[in-house]
Design a protein around this motif. Sequence first.
Motif, mmCIF file in Angstrom:
data_model
loop_
_atom_site.group_PDB
_atom_site.id
_atom_site.type_symbol
_atom_site.label_atom_id
_atom_site.label_comp_id
_atom_site.label_asym_id
_atom_site.label_seq_id
_atom_site.Cartn_x
_atom_site.Cartn_y
_atom_site.Cartn_z
ATOM 1 N N PRO A 12 0.808 -1.232 0.000
ATOM 2 C CA PRO A 12 0.000 0.000 0.000
ATOM 3 C C PRO A 12 0.837 1.278 0.000
ATOM 4 N N ALA A 17 -2.098 7.119 -1.564
ATOM 5 C CA ALA A 17 -3.250 6.558 -0.856
ATOM 6 C C ALA A 17 -4.552 7.095 -1.426
ATOM 7 N N ALA A 18 -5.560 6.226 -1.516
ATOM 8 C CA ALA A 18 -6.868 6.661 -2.002
ATOM 9 C C ALA A 18 -7.970 5.984 -1.209
ATOM 10 N N ALA A 19 -7.675 5.662 0.039
ATOM 11 C CA ALA A 19 -8.643 5.046 0.951
ATOM 12 C C ALA A 19 -9.004 3.617 0.557
ATOM 13 N N ASP A 20 -8.189 2.981 -0.292
ATOM 14 C CA ASP A 20 -8.499 1.608 -0.699
ATOM 15 C C ASP A 20 -8.232 0.597 0.407
ATOM 16 N N GLU A 21 -7.435 0.990 1.400
ATOM 17 C CA GLU A 21 -7.082 0.013 2.420
ATOM 18 C C GLU A 21 -8.258 -0.397 3.280
ATOM 19 N N ALA A 22 -9.292 0.478 3.320
ATOM 20 C CA ALA A 22 -10.484 0.113 4.080
ATOM 21 C C ALA A 22 -11.229 -1.046 3.413
ATOM 22 N N ARG A 29 -15.937 -7.538 7.635
ATOM 23 C CA ARG A 29 -17.318 -7.336 8.102
ATOM 24 C C ARG A 29 -18.313 -8.139 7.284
ATOM 25 N N HIS A 194 -12.236 4.310 -6.659
ATOM 26 C CA HIS A 194 -11.848 4.380 -5.257
ATOM 27 C C HIS A 194 -13.096 4.473 -4.420
ATOM 28 N N GLY A 195 -12.907 4.683 -3.181
ATOM 29 C CA GLY A 195 -14.146 4.838 -2.454
ATOM 30 C C GLY A 195 -14.067 5.178 -0.995
ATOM 31 N N PRO A 196 -13.767 4.201 -0.194
ATOM 32 C CA PRO A 196 -13.312 2.812 -0.398
ATOM 33 C C PRO A 196 -14.451 1.943 -0.943
ATOM 34 N N ALA A 199 -16.230 -0.954 1.134
ATOM 35 C CA ALA A 199 -16.916 -0.471 2.337
ATOM 36 C C ALA A 199 -18.223 0.210 1.958
ATOM 37 N N VAL A 227 -25.132 1.755 5.545
ATOM 38 C CA VAL A 227 -24.363 1.961 4.319
ATOM 39 C C VAL A 227 -25.297 2.274 3.154
#
Lengths: 261, 415
Positions: A12, A17-22, A29, A194-196, A199, A227
């Motif tokens: 990563p 970073a583009a919040a993909d790690e979430a 979940r 992206h998004g994440p 999620a 969500v």
Amino acid sequence: MSRTLTVATLFPLATVAAADEANASALVRRGAARDLTVETVTVDRADSFVGADVYLVGGTGRGGVAALVEALTSTDLAARVADGAVVLAVDAGLDAIARSWVDPSGARHQGLGLAPVTVHSAPEVTGTVVTRPDASLDLPALIGWEAHDLRTVREDDARALFTLEVGAGNRTDEAVGETSEGVIAGSVIGTRLHGPLLALNPELADLVLARATQRSEPWPALESPAVERARRERIAEARRTAPKAEWRSRLPGPVAARLRR
Amino acid sequence: MSDARDPLRARLALATGRSAGRLSQALGKGSGSMIGGRLALRVDPQVLRAVAGDRRSVLVTGTNGKSTVTALVAAAITPGGTVVSNTTGANMTDGIVTALSADRTSELAALEVDEVYLEQVARGTRPQAVVVLNSSREYTRGVSLKSTLEHWRRTAAALPDDCVAIVNVDDPLVSWAFETAPRRVGVSGGLYWRGDALICPACGSVQDFTDDSWSCPGCGRSRPAPDWKVVPDGDGWAVEHDGRRTRIEVTVPGRTGPVGGAFALAAADALGVDVAEAAERVSAVADVDGRYAPYRLGDHAARLLMLKNPAGWAEAIDVAVSTERPLVVAVDPFGPKDTATMWEAPFQRLAGQRVAVTGGRTADAVAILDAAGVDVVEAPDIESAVRAHAPGEVIVACNYPAFRRISKQFRGGTH
């Protein structure tokens, strides 16, 4: 009995970073709700590469792709994917596993070749993306975010992951009158969004989990009201603002790029 | 303001920038704090050197906490003379040129510097001290953490011989990037976000972390012993240095306040300012840009925090947990990805606890907190969000637009 899946997030730090790690925790979940125990691991150097059921590779920007390709080449990723492991590649990750990609200077490079696409330069696009529902993949309308200056050409008749209601997507099918986004070929899933993404869109997490467990029948319905509400608001917002983005996208690239500054 | 000793090109540059800044203000396009500097830099790229002159500067950089620590540094060094600072938060080279050209007489400067512009600003100002707070990934810049760290390392190696790099030794990335600095002083500044520092930036090995230290099994690097350290002192905090203990009172909640104070005292010390005197000045800082002073709401007091990335949210969560204060999350829209980074913040530390949510992005915040197992309550406005908790102090964690809106509202009303 609960089955255990391993989800590995790959390198990563190599990309922006583009919040993909979430996306990894989203799989944990959704997995729990599907009676799957999902364990996550982050791989940050080649010799800590692990056998996993799902590999996530993401981030944005073209600056880090060369490093990402180099790092991925020195792992067993290709062999694992050949054995059926799922890979979800987002943006810079999709470049890295493409057959070829372009660097910021426009020069063409070999990618890992896991995803049947070639990547080409194009004018910059940024904005919210809304996908069309797709019964064949059991997906409702999803929300995502694109920011890139690329055209993603599918090869070998590979199918697109999404068609879009709002957004620029792969930018390959103007003639057909529909907008495709990303690619899905066997256990390889590639997208610019992206998004994440997982999620915000648990149904897409379901798709990843289904491919990872070789499940062919649809998952039982499962509500995730919090969500869904957030996504509904975002989709409504994207639809409200979409026409404004539309006229810009019809302009020649350099003009559009100037207007966006 | 130009100075007769400025080179002709710098004078021309400053005159251009000044007119543009006035024009920008007159047209109501903003405070004119960037445009003036930007045009001046176009006319003369060396203009920063001219406006910095021979005053003694402290640069403050890092991903989070720059504005706060810059304000504390500015207070800490005042016994050494008058201080100019870029208090508007315009922290790129152009904003710094504007701030320095508006005040050509102060002998000292405390400058907040965007991490990506450190090399340029250090070359132009030839600082006496560089304070480096922390390093984690940003989502909006298009610059990878790796390239920022390499840029810092290059900058550190080129610092003037008498410049002191005051670095957070608890952050392995900062420690590595500044090991090339000619003079280095360590502050134990804490590390709220290990996520980006798991791998040694020097050799790529997985680092070993303990509660307050780190070491790398690959290359043998480890946390340098800090020269400045924050320790509990009665019901408050003190800074320990050189066997001496200096009491410090900072309104910033949690450990963030005294840690910022420790950086400020180290900067004062580097400039030859008496530390005890500096501590008094730091303790007198009641408020930084409306950020930390508690706002009274009847039986409640609200402390605002402004967060912009997962490391910032992690710190806010840590403040709530470590001070046992309840949390309000206030998020307003500022674009399609305005809440994306919150998905990576460790809200599961608050699982089972009540958190009140308000603002234009309530739906997103509810989804994020719900996924983390938090007991979420929605509130139509900030007052009811605060009152969703028992009377007492409440931490209000805001994104940027919510912070602007709420601090303005509080300042106009009850403060």
